[in-house]
Write a protein that holds these residues in place. Structure first.
Motif, PDB file in Angstrom:
ATOM      1  N   ARG A 131       0.806  -1.223   0.000  1.00 25.32           N
ATOM      2  CA  ARG A 131       0.000   0.000   0.000  1.00 25.32           C
ATOM      3  C   ARG A 131       0.841   1.276   0.000  1.00 25.32           C
ATOM      4  NH1 ARG A 131      -4.420   1.398   4.459  1.00 25.32           N
ATOM      5  NH2 ARG A 131      -5.451   3.080   3.364  1.00 25.32           N
ATOM      6  N   PRO A 132       1.891   1.400   0.839  1.00 23.80           N
ATOM      7  CA  PRO A 132       2.730   2.599   0.771  1.00 23.80           C
ATOM      8  C   PRO A 132       3.453   2.743  -0.568  1.00 23.80           C
ATOM      9  CG  PRO A 132       3.073   1.470   2.845  1.00 23.80           C
ATOM     10  CD  PRO A 132       2.232   0.582   1.998  1.00 23.80           C
ATOM     11  N   GLN A 133       3.842   1.623  -1.172  1.00 23.60           N
ATOM     12  CA  GLN A 133       4.515   1.693  -2.461  1.00 23.60           C
ATOM     13  C   GLN A 133       3.567   2.216  -3.540  1.00 23.60           C
ATOM     14  OE1 GLN A 133       6.214  -2.014  -3.703  1.00 23.60           O
ATOM     15  NE2 GLN A 133       7.107  -1.153  -5.544  1.00 23.60           N
ATOM     16  N   GLN A 134       2.325   1.786  -3.514  1.00 24.17           N
ATOM     17  CA  GLN A 134       1.347   2.287  -4.468  1.00 24.17           C
ATOM     18  C   GLN A 134       1.097   3.780  -4.260  1.00 24.17           C
ATOM     19  OE1 GLN A 134      -1.977  -0.294  -3.711  1.00 24.17           O
ATOM     20  NE2 GLN A 134      -1.347  -1.777  -5.261  1.00 24.17           N
ATOM     21  N   LYS A 135       1.088   4.224  -3.018  1.00 19.71           N
ATOM     22  CA  LYS A 135       0.882   5.641  -2.725  1.00 19.71           C
ATOM     23  C   LYS A 135       2.039   6.477  -3.256  1.00 19.71           C
ATOM     24  CE  LYS A 135       0.067   8.808   1.090  1.00 19.71           C
ATOM     25  NZ  LYS A 135       0.047   8.968   2.545  1.00 19.71           N
ATOM     26  N   ARG A 136       3.286   6.001  -3.052  1.00 19.46           N
ATOM     27  CA  ARG A 136       4.458   6.728  -3.566  1.00 19.46           C
ATOM     28  C   ARG A 136       4.445   6.780  -5.083  1.00 19.46           C
ATOM     29  NH1 ARG A 136       7.280   4.102   0.607  1.00 19.46           N
ATOM     30  NH2 ARG A 136       7.849   2.438  -0.821  1.00 19.46           N
ATOM     31  N   ALA A 137       4.043   5.697  -5.736  1.00 19.27           N
ATOM     32  CA  ALA A 137       3.987   5.677  -7.197  1.00 19.27           C
ATOM     33  C   ALA A 137       2.964   6.688  -7.707  1.00 19.27           C
ATOM     34  CB  ALA A 137       3.650   4.277  -7.694  1.00 19.27           C
ATOM     35  N   LYS A 138       1.831   6.796  -7.042  1.00 22.84           N
ATOM     36  CA  LYS A 138       0.798   7.753  -7.439  1.00 22.84           C
ATOM     37  C   LYS A 138       1.297   9.185  -7.262  1.00 22.84           C
ATOM     38  CE  LYS A 138      -3.443   6.823  -6.304  1.00 22.84           C
ATOM     39  NZ  LYS A 138      -4.695   6.674  -5.521  1.00 22.84           N
ATOM     40  N   GLU A 139       1.991   9.458  -6.139  1.00 19.56           N
ATOM     41  CA  GLU A 139       2.537  10.796  -5.899  1.00 19.56           C
ATOM     42  C   GLU A 139       3.613  11.155  -6.924  1.00 19.56           C
ATOM     43  OE1 GLU A 139       3.917  10.563  -1.898  1.00 19.56           O
ATOM     44  OE2 GLU A 139       1.910  10.828  -1.035  1.00 19.56           O
ATOM     45  N   HIS A 140       4.460  10.179  -7.276  1.00 25.72           N
ATOM     46  CA  HIS A 140       5.520  10.433  -8.267  1.00 25.72           C
ATOM     47  C   HIS A 140       4.912  10.747  -9.635  1.00 25.72           C
ATOM     48  CE1 HIS A 140       8.591   9.230 -11.279  1.00 25.72           C
ATOM     49  NE2 HIS A 140       9.359   9.942 -10.489  1.00 25.72           N
ATOM     50  N   LYS A 141       3.873  10.003 -10.006  1.00 21.01           N
ATOM     51  CA  LYS A 141       3.224  10.238 -11.294  1.00 21.01           C
ATOM     52  C   LYS A 141       2.619  11.646 -11.337  1.00 21.01           C
ATOM     53  CE  LYS A 141      -0.173   8.413 -14.467  1.00 21.01           C
ATOM     54  NZ  LYS A 141      -1.198   7.411 -14.726  1.00 21.01           N
ATOM     55  N   ALA A 142       1.975  12.070 -10.247  1.00 20.12           N
ATOM     56  CA  ALA A 142       1.388  13.409 -10.196  1.00 20.12           C
ATOM     57  C   ALA A 142       2.474  14.475 -10.270  1.00 20.12           C
ATOM     58  CB  ALA A 142       0.570  13.576  -8.925  1.00 20.12           C
ATOM     59  N   MET A 143       3.608  14.248  -9.598  1.00 21.36           N
ATOM     60  CA  MET A 143       4.710  15.211  -9.621  1.00 21.36           C
ATOM     61  C   MET A 143       5.285  15.342 -11.031  1.00 21.36           C
ATOM     62  SD  MET A 143       8.514  14.969  -7.975  1.00 21.36           S
ATOM     63  CE  MET A 143       8.823  13.604  -9.069  1.00 21.36           C
ATOM     64  N   VAL A 144       5.467  14.215 -11.706  1.00 21.26           N
ATOM     65  CA  VAL A 144       6.037  14.228 -13.057  1.00 21.26           C
ATOM     66  C   VAL A 144       5.089  14.915 -14.035  1.00 21.26           C
ATOM     67  CG1 VAL A 144       6.664  12.721 -14.985  1.00 21.26           C
ATOM     68  CG2 VAL A 144       7.546  12.255 -12.705  1.00 21.26           C
ATOM     69  N   GLU A 145       3.798  14.693 -13.888  1.00 20.73           N
ATOM     70  CA  GLU A 145       2.830  15.327 -14.784  1.00 20.73           C
ATOM     71  C   GLU A 145       2.755  16.835 -14.562  1.00 20.73           C
ATOM     72  OE1 GLU A 145       1.266  13.905 -17.344  1.00 20.73           O
ATOM     73  OE2 GLU A 145       2.342  12.060 -16.840  1.00 20.73           O
ATOM     74  N   ALA A 146       3.122  17.300 -13.366  1.00 17.99           N
ATOM     75  CA  ALA A 146       3.021  18.726 -13.053  1.00 17.99           C
ATOM     76  C   ALA A 146       4.297  19.502 -13.398  1.00 17.99           C
ATOM     77  CB  ALA A 146       2.699  18.892 -11.578  1.00 17.99           C
ATOM     78  N   VAL A 147       5.306  18.837 -13.957  1.00 24.03           N
ATOM     79  CA  VAL A 147       6.560  19.521 -14.292  1.00 24.03           C
ATOM     80  C   VAL A 147       6.302  20.523 -15.416  1.00 24.03           C
ATOM     81  CG1 VAL A 147       8.845  19.176 -15.319  1.00 24.03           C
ATOM     82  CG2 VAL A 147       8.060  17.682 -13.523  1.00 24.03           C
ATOM     83  N   ARG A 148       6.821  21.762 -15.227  1.00 23.87           N
ATOM     84  CA  ARG A 148       6.650  22.824 -16.222  1.00 23.87           C
ATOM     85  C   ARG A 148       8.001  23.404 -16.585  1.00 23.87           C
ATOM     86  NH1 ARG A 148       2.571  24.505 -12.482  1.00 23.87           N
ATOM     87  NH2 ARG A 148       4.055  25.997 -11.631  1.00 23.87           N
ATOM     88  N   ARG A 149       7.974  24.234 -17.594  1.00 21.26           N
ATOM     89  CA  ARG A 149       9.168  24.942 -18.037  1.00 21.26           C
ATOM     90  C   ARG A 149       9.638  25.875 -16.924  1.00 21.26           C
ATOM     91  NH1 ARG A 149       9.289  29.787 -21.489  1.00 21.26           N
ATOM     92  NH2 ARG A 149      11.459  30.030 -22.078  1.00 21.26           N
ATOM     93  N   GLY A 150      10.936  25.851 -16.627  1.00 19.79           N
ATOM     94  CA  GLY A 150      11.508  26.697 -15.600  1.00 19.79           C
ATOM     95  C   GLY A 150      11.707  25.990 -14.265  1.00 19.79           C
ATOM     96  N   ASP A 151      11.158  24.796 -14.095  1.00 24.20           N
ATOM     97  CA  ASP A 151      11.332  24.058 -12.847  1.00 24.20           C
ATOM     98  C   ASP A 151      12.763  23.545 -12.718  1.00 24.20           C
ATOM     99  OD1 ASP A 151       8.673  24.442 -12.349  1.00 24.20           O
ATOM    100  OD2 ASP A 151       8.067  22.378 -12.753  1.00 24.20           O
ATOM    101  N   GLN A 152      13.258  23.530 -11.501  1.00 26.46           N
ATOM    102  CA  GLN A 152      14.572  22.951 -11.200  1.00 26.46           C
ATOM    103  C   GLN A 152      14.313  21.517 -10.752  1.00 26.46           C
ATOM    104  OE1 GLN A 152      17.181  25.304 -11.165  1.00 26.46           O
ATOM    105  NE2 GLN A 152      18.860  23.963 -10.618  1.00 26.46           N
ATOM    106  N   VAL A 153      14.938  20.515 -11.427  1.00 24.57           N
ATOM    107  CA  VAL A 153      14.658  19.113 -11.151  1.00 24.57           C
ATOM    108  C   VAL A 153      15.942  18.334 -10.911  1.00 24.57           C
ATOM    109  CG1 VAL A 153      12.515  19.086 -12.488  1.00 24.57           C
ATOM    110  CG2 VAL A 153      14.649  18.483 -13.592  1.00 24.57           C
TER     111      VAL A 153
END
Length: 112
Positions: free
Chosen positions: A39-61
């Motif tokens: 369950r925690p692994q699935q939660k981290r995967a969901k959070e990572h996917k949301a973070m990657v989808e929210a990446v925009r121009r100008g972000d420091q990664v």
């Protein structure tokens, strides 16, 4: 040598609850593993996917390779173009972004 029907029936009836008792620790281990690992692994995967989808121009990664870069272009094919040094741009797959260090503010709408 001779087994009476009453004795044979009593032996079968006593084995039923014992079999359930044998599987109970296995079921308990699976439930614990689900709540502590899966369950925690699935939660981290969901959070990572949301973070990657929210990446925009100008972000420091930060990428999986440990490269700190600034996003210069977000492509639709699952890639991001990042600048790792002045004038040095590389294409990186979005899923290899591990962390967003600093977010840029979204652009204000043109009508306002």
């Amino acid at each position: 040598m001779f087994v009476t029907p009453a004795f044979a029936q009593a032996a079968d009836g006593a084995a039923g609850p014992g079999q359930l008792g044998q599987f109970l620790p296995l079921i308990l281990i699976f439930v614990i593993m689900y709540f502590l690992l899966i369950r925690p692994q699935q939660k981290r995967a969901k959070e990572h996917k949301a973070m990657v989808e929210a990446v925009r121009r100008g972000d420091q990664v930060v990428t999986q390779g440990g490269i700190v870069a600034k996003v210069t272009k977000v492509r639709e094919d699952g890639e991001v173009e990042v600048e790792i040094a002045p004038g040095v741009n590389v294409r990186v797959i979005k899923q290899t972004i591990v962390q967003v260090l600093s977010k840029t503010e979204p652009a204000a709408p043109a009508g306002k």
